[in-house]
Design a protein around this motif. Structure first.
Motif, short mmCIF file in Angstrom:
data_model
loop_
_atom_site.label_atom_id
_atom_site.label_comp_id
_atom_site.label_asym_id
_atom_site.label_seq_id
_atom_site.Cartn_x
_atom_site.Cartn_y
_atom_site.Cartn_z
N LYS A 41 0.84 -1.19 0.00
CA LYS A 41 0.00 0.00 0.00
C LYS A 41 0.88 1.25 0.00
O LYS A 41 1.89 1.28 0.70
CB LYS A 41 -0.86 0.02 1.26
CG LYS A 41 -1.81 -1.15 1.32
CD LYS A 41 -2.52 -1.14 2.67
CE LYS A 41 -3.29 -2.43 2.83
NZ LYS A 41 -3.85 -2.54 4.18
N ALA A 42 0.46 2.24 -0.76
CA ALA A 42 1.26 3.46 -0.82
C ALA A 42 0.35 4.67 -0.83
O ALA A 42 -0.75 4.63 -1.38
CB ALA A 42 2.13 3.46 -2.07
N THR A 43 0.81 5.74 -0.20
CA THR A 43 0.12 7.02 -0.29
C THR A 43 1.12 8.00 -0.87
O THR A 43 2.18 8.22 -0.30
CB THR A 43 -0.35 7.48 1.11
OG1 THR A 43 -1.17 6.45 1.66
CG2 THR A 43 -1.16 8.77 1.01
N ILE A 44 0.78 8.51 -2.04
CA ILE A 44 1.68 9.44 -2.71
C ILE A 44 1.23 10.85 -2.40
O ILE A 44 0.05 11.17 -2.59
CB ILE A 44 1.68 9.13 -4.21
CG1 ILE A 44 2.25 7.71 -4.41
CG2 ILE A 44 2.44 10.18 -5.00
CD1 ILE A 44 2.36 7.26 -5.82
N VAL A 45 2.11 11.67 -1.88
CA VAL A 45 1.78 13.06 -1.57
C VAL A 45 2.67 13.91 -2.46
O VAL A 45 3.89 13.95 -2.27
CB VAL A 45 2.03 13.39 -0.08
CG1 VAL A 45 1.49 14.76 0.25
CG2 VAL A 45 1.38 12.34 0.82
N TRP A 46 2.05 14.57 -3.45
CA TRP A 46 2.85 15.16 -4.51
C TRP A 46 2.66 16.66 -4.61
O TRP A 46 1.54 17.13 -4.76
CB TRP A 46 2.45 14.50 -5.83
CG TRP A 46 3.55 14.49 -6.84
CD1 TRP A 46 3.80 15.44 -7.77
CD2 TRP A 46 4.54 13.47 -7.01
NE1 TRP A 46 4.90 15.08 -8.51
CE2 TRP A 46 5.37 13.88 -8.07
CE3 TRP A 46 4.82 12.26 -6.37
CZ2 TRP A 46 6.46 13.11 -8.50
CZ3 TRP A 46 5.89 11.51 -6.80
CH2 TRP A 46 6.70 11.94 -7.86
N GLY A 47 3.75 17.41 -4.52
CA GLY A 47 3.71 18.85 -4.76
C GLY A 47 3.62 19.08 -6.26
O GLY A 47 4.49 18.66 -7.00
N LEU A 48 2.56 19.76 -6.69
CA LEU A 48 2.33 19.91 -8.13
C LEU A 48 3.17 21.00 -8.76
O LEU A 48 3.35 21.03 -9.96
CB LEU A 48 0.85 20.23 -8.38
CG LEU A 48 -0.11 19.06 -8.54
CD1 LEU A 48 -1.45 19.56 -9.04
CD2 LEU A 48 0.46 18.01 -9.49
N SER A 49 3.63 21.94 -7.94
CA SER A 49 4.43 23.03 -8.52
C SER A 49 5.92 22.72 -8.47
O SER A 49 6.75 23.61 -8.40
CB SER A 49 4.14 24.34 -7.79
OG SER A 49 2.76 24.59 -7.80
N ASP A 50 6.24 21.43 -8.49
CA ASP A 50 7.63 20.98 -8.45
C ASP A 50 8.39 21.49 -9.68
O ASP A 50 7.96 21.26 -10.80
CB ASP A 50 7.63 19.45 -8.42
CG ASP A 50 8.98 18.88 -8.05
OD1 ASP A 50 9.99 19.53 -8.34
OD2 ASP A 50 9.00 17.79 -7.47
N ASP A 51 9.52 22.14 -9.42
CA ASP A 51 10.35 22.58 -10.55
C ASP A 51 11.25 21.46 -11.04
O ASP A 51 11.77 21.51 -12.14
CB ASP A 51 11.26 23.74 -10.12
CG ASP A 51 10.43 24.98 -9.85
OD1 ASP A 51 9.44 25.19 -10.56
OD2 ASP A 51 10.78 25.72 -8.92
N ALA A 52 11.47 20.47 -10.18
CA ALA A 52 12.44 19.44 -10.55
C ALA A 52 11.80 18.28 -11.30
O ALA A 52 12.45 17.60 -12.07
CB ALA A 52 13.16 18.92 -9.31
N ILE A 53 10.53 18.04 -11.05
CA ILE A 53 9.87 16.91 -11.70
C ILE A 53 8.57 17.39 -12.30
O ILE A 53 7.73 17.94 -11.60
CB ILE A 53 9.53 15.79 -10.70
CG1 ILE A 53 10.78 15.39 -9.93
CG2 ILE A 53 8.93 14.59 -11.40
CD1 ILE A 53 10.48 14.53 -8.76
#
Ligand SMILES: *[C@@H]1O[C@H](CO)[C@@H](O)[C@H](O)[C@H]1NC(C)=O
Length: 469
Positions: free
Chosen positions: A386-398
Motif C-alpha cells: 500500500k502506498a500514499t503518494i503526496v505530490w507537490g504539483l508546482s515541483d520545478d524538478a519533476i
C-alpha cells in the motif's frame, strides 16, 4: 543485439555529458549574474553554520531531543540515524507495540531534512521514529559505488535489523506493530523500489516528489521514440519541460572534478541556492534556516572527528566520513545520479531473499488480510504494498505530468495519490506541504482510520485525492 545496446548506451552517455555541460554553463552564468557566486557568506551566516553543524552532528548532543545511533551491517558497513526511542532489550512493552516509522531523505539532504516533521509531539508519543542518513550522505559510511544493488541491499538489511531491534517481528507480542516507510526525492525513488521488490518491509509507504532520474532517463528514451513518431508531438511538451527543469541532473553526471567544483565553487553557492529554493515561496528563510539546511547537507565535519583515546568505535562516525571535505561530500551525494541507481538492476543476495521471505511469512500467518500473499502482477516496477503518494504539483524538478501520468496502473490496492497544488519539490520542508505530509503520516500511525483525503484537506486547503485504488 549487444552491439546495438552498447552503442545506444554510449549515445546516451554522450547526450548526458553534452546536455550536462551546457546546463552547467547556464547555471554558472545564472549564479554569477545573480551575484550569489561572488557574494561571500556573511560572518553571521558562518557562525550560524558552525553552530548548526554542532547541533545536528555533535554526538554528545540530542538534536531536537532526538538520539544519535549507529547500526552496523554484517559486512561492517555503518549507518547513522536519529530516533526518539532508543531500542534495547528492555524496550517497554508499550514502546514495542508502537508503529515504526522510517524516513528516507533525498538529494542533497540527510536525516535533518525531516526535523520539522520529527518535531510533532503526537508522532513522538505514538510511534518509534527513525530518520536515517542514506549511504554517502550525512553521517553514514561511504560506498565505492552507489549502484542499485549496493544501496538497496544495504537499506534492506538496515530496515530488517530495525524491525528486529524494535520488536516488530517478535511473535511473542500479541500485536504486530505496523511499519511505515516515508521517502522524499531519492528516498522516494528508493522507497518505491522497495515497495515494488521488497514489499514485505513495510505496511505502508508514503512517497513524496521523487524519483528524478528514472523520469530523466525516461525523457531521453521518450525523445528518441518521439523523434521517430511525429504523431506523439503533444506528449513532447512535458518532456521538454522535464529536461529543462531537471537540467541539474545532467550537470551532476559530468566527470568528478567538474562536479567537485560545482559543489565548492563560490563558497558553496550552489548548496545555498538549492536550500533557499527548498523553502518554497512562503517568505525568505532566515540565515539560521539556511545554515541548518546546509549543515544537514554537509554532515559531520572535522569538528566532529573523534580522538583515538576516548572512543567506542561502534558509536562514532567513521573516519572517512568526518574527514571528507565538503566538495567530496557533494561528489558522493551526486554519485547516485552518476552510478545509475534508479535504472540499474537490484541483484538480491541469498540473505536478503531469505530475510524477506521470513518476515513476509510472519505477516501472512499473523494477518489474515495480508498484502504479502499473492501479488497482482502489474507493469514492471508496480508497487506491491500500500502506498500514499503526496505530490507537490508546482515541483520545478519533476514535471507532474511525467511523475503522475498513468500512476494508477502501478499502485497496489488501498493506495492513494494526494496532490498539493501549491507545493514545490521540497514538500517536506515547505511550511504548508510539510503540514500535509505530517498529517498523512499521523493518519498511517493511528491505524488509517477515516478518509485520508479529509485529513490532508484539513491540513492543506486545496489538497485533492486524484487516484484511489
Ligand atoms: C560537543 O558537545 C559537547 C556538549 O555540549 C561539548 O562539550 C563539545 O565541546 C562539543 N564538541 C565540539 C567539537 O564542539
Amino acid at each position: 543485439m549487444p552491439i546495438v545496446s552498447a552503442s545506444l548506451g554510449a549515445l546516451r552517455s554522450i547526450i548526458i555529458q553534452v546536455v550536462g555541460f551546457l546546463f552547467m554553463i547556464y547555471y554558472w552564468i545564472l549564479t554569477v549574474l545573480s551575484g550569489a557566486f561572488l557574494r561571500k557568506p556573511t560572518a553571521e551566516y558562518n557562525s550560524e553554520l558552525a553552530l548548526a553543524r554542532d547541533n545536528l552532528w555533535n554526538l554528545s548532543k540530542q538534536p531536537f531531543g532526538l538520539h544519535h545511533r549507529f547500526l552496523s551491517l554484517r559486512d561492517g558497513y555503518k549507518f547513522h540515524y536519529v530516533t526518539n526511542t532508543i531500542a534495547s532489550a528492555s524496550l517497554s512493552a508499550a514502546a514495542s507495540t508502537r508503529p515504526l516509522v522510517i524516513f528516507l531523505h533525498g538529494f542533497p539532504d540527510s536525516w535533518a531534512v525531516w526535523r520539522h516533521i520529527l518535531a510533532s509531539p503526537w508522532l513522538r508519543e505514538s510511534s518509534n521514529l527513525v530518520a536515517v542518513d542514506l549511504p554517502g550522505y550525512g553521517g553514514s559510511d561511504l560506498l565505492e559505488r552507489y549502484s542499485a544493488t549496493e544501496v538497496h541491499e544495504r537499506l534492506t538489511e538496515f530496515i530488517i535489523a530495525l524491525r528486529e531491534l524494535y520488536g516488530i517481528d517478535d511473535y511473542t507480542n500479541d500485536i504486530q506493530a505496523r511499519v511505515i516507510i516515508v521517502g522524499h526525492d531519492w528516498g522516494c525513488g528508493i522507497a518505491m523500489r522497495l515497495a515494488a521488490e521488497a514489499p514485505q518491509l513495510a505496511d505502508r509507504f508514503i512517497l513524496s516528489n521523487g524519483p528524478l532520474v528514472s523520469s530523466c532517463t525516461l525523457s531521453l528514451s521518450f525523445m528518441i521514440v518521439i523523434l521517430r513518431n511525429r504523431k506523439a508531438l503533444h506528449t513532447i511538451k512535458p518532456i521538454i519541460r522535464q529536461v529543462k527543469s531537471s537540467g541539474y541532473v545532467f550537470a551532476l553526471q559530468l566527470p568528478r572534478p567538474i562536479v567537485r567544483v560545482q559543489g565548492s565553487g563560490g563558497n558553496g553557492a550552489l548548496l545555498r541556492m538549492i536550500h533557499e529554493m527548498a523553502h518554497g515561496t512562503a517568505g525568505t528563510p532566515s540565515a539560521k534556516d539556511i545554515a541548518e539546511s546546509v549543515a544537514s547537507s554537509l554532515g559531520p565535519g572535522s569538528a566532529q572527528d573523534w580522538r583515538e583515546d576516548t572512543v567506542n568505535l561502534e558509536m562514532q562516525y567513521s573516519k572517512a566520513v568526518v574527514r571528507q571535505g565538503s566538495s567530496e561530500k557533494f561528489v558522493s551525494m551526486t554519485n547516485y545520479y552518476r552510478h545509475g541507481i534508479s535504472a540499474g538492476h537490484w541483484d538480491k543476495s541469498v540473505e536478503t531473499v531469505a530475510a524477506l521471505y521470513s518476515i513476509g511469512r510472519g505477516s501472512e500467518i499473523r494477518r489474515k488480510s495480508s498484502h504479502a500473499g499473492v501479488f497482482d502482477e502489474g507493469p514492471e516496477g508496480s508497487l506491491k504494498s500500500k502506498a500514499t503518494i503526496v505530490w507537490g504539483l508546482s515541483d520545478d524538478a519533476i514535471d507532474p505530468q511525467l511523475g503522475l501520468d498513468g500512476i494508477a496502473d502501478y499502485l497496489f490496492k488501498d493506495s492513494q495519490v494526494i496532490v498539493l497544488p501549491r507545493a514545490q519539490h521540497h514538500t517536506i520542508v515547505e511550511k504548508e506541504g510539510r503540514a500535509a505530509v505530517q498529517k498523512v503520516i499521523e493518519w498511517a500511525v493511528a491505524g488509517e482510520e477515516g478518509d485520508v483525503a479529509v485529513v490532508a484537506k484539513a491540513a492543506y486547503p486545496g489538497a485533492t485525492v486524484t487516484v484511489r485504488t
